[in-house]
Design a protein around this motif. Structure first.
Motif, mmCIF file in Angstrom:
data_model
loop_
_atom_site.group_PDB
_atom_site.id
_atom_site.type_symbol
_atom_site.label_atom_id
_atom_site.label_comp_id
_atom_site.label_asym_id
_atom_site.label_seq_id
_atom_site.Cartn_x
_atom_site.Cartn_y
_atom_site.Cartn_z
ATOM 1 N N VAL A 32 0.811 -1.211 0.048
ATOM 2 C CA VAL A 32 0.107 0.123 0.106
ATOM 3 C C VAL A 32 0.815 1.206 -0.044
ATOM 4 C CG1 VAL A 32 -1.706 1.389 1.331
ATOM 5 C CG2 VAL A 32 -1.979 -1.339 1.270
ATOM 6 N N ASN A 33 0.631 2.236 -0.921
ATOM 7 C CA ASN A 33 1.193 3.561 -0.928
ATOM 8 C C ASN A 33 0.301 4.653 -0.937
ATOM 9 O OD1 ASN A 33 3.982 3.283 -1.108
ATOM 10 N ND2 ASN A 33 3.669 2.565 -3.513
ATOM 11 N N VAL A 34 0.361 5.621 0.052
ATOM 12 C CA VAL A 34 -0.633 6.811 0.375
ATOM 13 C C VAL A 34 0.330 8.110 0.328
ATOM 14 C CG1 VAL A 34 -2.334 7.825 1.679
ATOM 15 C CG2 VAL A 34 -2.186 5.382 1.534
ATOM 16 N N ALA A 35 -0.131 8.920 -0.787
ATOM 17 C CA ALA A 35 0.412 10.087 -0.809
ATOM 18 C C ALA A 35 -0.703 11.201 -0.351
ATOM 19 C CB ALA A 35 0.884 10.698 -1.975
ATOM 20 N N PRO A 36 -0.912 11.706 0.846
ATOM 21 C CA PRO A 36 -1.929 12.545 1.323
ATOM 22 C C PRO A 36 -2.046 14.203 0.604
ATOM 23 C CG PRO A 36 -0.466 12.282 3.069
ATOM 24 C CD PRO A 36 -0.008 11.367 1.897
#
Length: 206
Positions: A32-36
Motif C-alpha cells: 500500500v502507498n498513500v500520498a496525502p
C-alpha cells in the motif's frame, strides 16, 4: 449569458515521492502507498459559449498559482503480486475579480459592475495496474478519469440586474499509459507516470 462546460484539453506534470509499501513482508502480501498531499502543476485551455459567441480561454501554471483559492490532493495505491489498483483525487479552486461597465438605465449613461469569478476543477482517477517488469519496476496502467468543472460568477454594483452564473459539468474519459517506480532510498520510492486518453473532454494527457 450562458457558460458552456467543455474542456478542450489539459496538460499536467506530476512528481510524487511515495514512502515504501506500508505492508510488504512477501510477494503474496498487499503493498500500500498513500500520498496525502503532493505538488501538481497544470495548464488549462478550453472554450465558453457566451450567447452565440464561442470564447476560447487558457491559463498557464504561473497564472493559476496567482489566483489559487484552495487545493486538495490524495493518492492511494494497493498492489498484490503483479496486479494493483490506484485512485487519485485532485481539486483546485481559482478565484479572481474584475470590473466592467454596462449601459445604464438612462440612454447614454453607463454603470460600473464588479464581478467575482470562481473556477473549481476536480479530477478523479481510478485505474488498474499490471507489473510487466519486476527488476525495472515498470507497469502498464489503464482506467477512467473524470473532470468536474464548476465556474461561477456573481455581480455587484448600483442597480445591477445581472443574473449570477453557477454551473457545473462532469466529463468521463478513458486513459492508458505506464508507471515507473525505482527505489531511490531504503524508505523512499520515486513514482512517475505518463498516460494519454480521450472521451467527453477530447484529448487529455499527463
Amino acid at each position: 449569458f450562458r457558460a458552456a462546460r467543455r474542456i478542450a484539453g489539459a496538460v499536467a506534470a506530476v512528481a510524487v515521492l511515495l514512502p515504501l509499501p506500508a505492508v510488504a513482508q512477501s510477494a503474496d502480501d498487499w503493498e500500500v502507498n498513500v500520498a496525502p498531499f503532493y505538488l501538481w502543476a497544470a495548464s488549462l485551455s478550453g472554450q465558453m459559449d457566451v450567447r452565440n459567441a464561442n470564447v476560447p480561454f487558457s491559463m498557464d501554471f504561473d497564472q493559476a498559482a496567482d489566483h489559487l483559492s484552495g487545493a486538495f490532493t490524495l493518492y492511494f495505491e494497493a498492489r498484490k503480486g503483479r496486479w494493483g489498483v490506484f485512485t487519485n483525487i485532485d481539486f483546485v479552486g481559482l478565484s479572481t475579480s474584475t470590473q466592467f461597465t454596462t449601459p445604464g438605465i438612462v440612454p447614454g449613461t453607463t454603470r460600473t459592475v464588479d464581478a467575482e469569478l470562481d473556477f473549481d476543477q476536480t479530477i478523479f482517477e481510478i485505474s488498474g495496474t499490471y507489473l510487466i517488469s519486476k527488476p525495472k519496476k515498470f507497469s502498464l496502467i489503464g482506467g477512467l478519469r473524470t473532470f468536474t468543472v464548476a465556474p461561477s460568477v456573481s455581480f455587484t454594483g448600483a442597480a445591477v440586474q445581472l443574473t449570477a452564473i453557477d454551473v457545473s459539468d462532469t466529463s468521463v474519459n478513458v486513459f492508458g499509459g505506464f508507471m515507473y517506480r525505482p527505489k531511490i532510498a531504503r524508505k523512499w520510492t520515486f513514482a512517475s507516470r505518463a498516460d494519454i486518453g480521450g472521451g467527453e473532454a477530447k484529448l487529455t494527457w499527463s
